[in-house]
Design a protein around this motif. Structure first.
Motif, PDB file in Angstrom:
ATOM      1  N   LEU A 196     -22.774 -10.305  26.293  1.00  0.00           N
ATOM      2  CA  LEU A 196     -22.058 -11.283  27.115  1.00  0.00           C
ATOM      3  C   LEU A 196     -21.500 -12.461  26.316  1.00  0.00           C
ATOM      4  N   PRO A 210     -18.857 -14.548  24.373  1.00  0.00           N
ATOM      5  CA  PRO A 210     -17.410 -14.518  24.600  1.00  0.00           C
ATOM      6  C   PRO A 210     -16.616 -14.093  23.364  1.00  0.00           C
ATOM      7  N   ASP A 263     -18.164  -7.419  26.408  1.00  0.00           N
ATOM      8  CA  ASP A 263     -17.984  -7.708  27.838  1.00  0.00           C
ATOM      9  C   ASP A 263     -17.730  -9.192  28.080  1.00  0.00           C
ATOM     10  N   GLY A 264     -18.311 -10.048  27.260  1.00  0.00           N
ATOM     11  CA  GLY A 264     -18.079 -11.489  27.387  1.00  0.00           C
ATOM     12  C   GLY A 264     -16.623 -11.846  27.134  1.00  0.00           C
ATOM     13  N   ARG A 278     -14.098  -9.914  27.852  1.00  0.00           N
ATOM     14  CA  ARG A 278     -13.395  -9.518  29.082  1.00  0.00           C
ATOM     15  C   ARG A 278     -13.598 -10.567  30.172  1.00  0.00           C
ATOM     16  N   LEU A 279     -14.812 -11.120  30.257  1.00  0.00           N
ATOM     17  CA  LEU A 279     -15.076 -12.171  31.244  1.00  0.00           C
ATOM     18  C   LEU A 279     -14.224 -13.406  30.979  1.00  0.00           C
ATOM     19  N   VAL A 280     -13.968 -13.718  29.712  1.00  0.00           N
ATOM     20  CA  VAL A 280     -13.098 -14.852  29.375  1.00  0.00           C
ATOM     21  C   VAL A 280     -11.693 -14.597  29.908  1.00  0.00           C
ATOM     22  N   ILE A 308     -10.879 -12.696  32.431  1.00  0.00           N
ATOM     23  CA  ILE A 308     -10.940 -12.804  33.900  1.00  0.00           C
ATOM     24  C   ILE A 308     -10.931 -14.269  34.315  1.00  0.00           C
ATOM     25  N   LEU A 309     -11.654 -15.109  33.581  1.00  0.00           N
ATOM     26  CA  LEU A 309     -11.671 -16.545  33.864  1.00  0.00           C
ATOM     27  C   LEU A 309     -10.289 -17.166  33.649  1.00  0.00           C
TER      28      LEU A 309
END
Length: 88
Positions: free
Chosen positions: A31, A33, A38-39, A41-43, A45-46
């Motif tokens: 997770l 970034p 995956d982190g 990808r979360l960035v 999305i944010l």
């Protein structure tokens, strides 16, 4: 014979105790970034949520690919240093 069975039982129990720690550590590291994890990808999305429009998939793919290349180069660097330490 009993001592051998006792040792095997202890080893199996110790392995079961370490496994959740390894899984938790792997989950936290995944997770981070960093692109290609995956982190990363979360960035993206944010960023999409803040901007209100999606990031171009080609640009996102390039960033993830570049991050993967950097991670691979870092792994080669670490492995090289480990091998040099073993040789010396």
């Amino acid at each position: 014979m009993e001592r051998r069975e006792n040792g095997r039982r202890r080893a199996a129990t110790g392995g079961r105790a370490v496994r959740p720690c390894v899984w938790a550590n792997l989950g936290v590291m995944n997770l981070l970034p960093l692109p290609a994890l995956d982190g990363g990808r979360l960035v993206f999305i944010l960023i999409e949520a803040i901007r209100g429009k999606p990031v171009d998939r080609e640009k996102e793919g390039f960033v993830h690919f570049a991050g993967l290349v950097v991670l691979m180069l870092f792994m080669v660097f670490v492995m090289y240093n480990d091998i040099i330490k073993i040789i010396k």
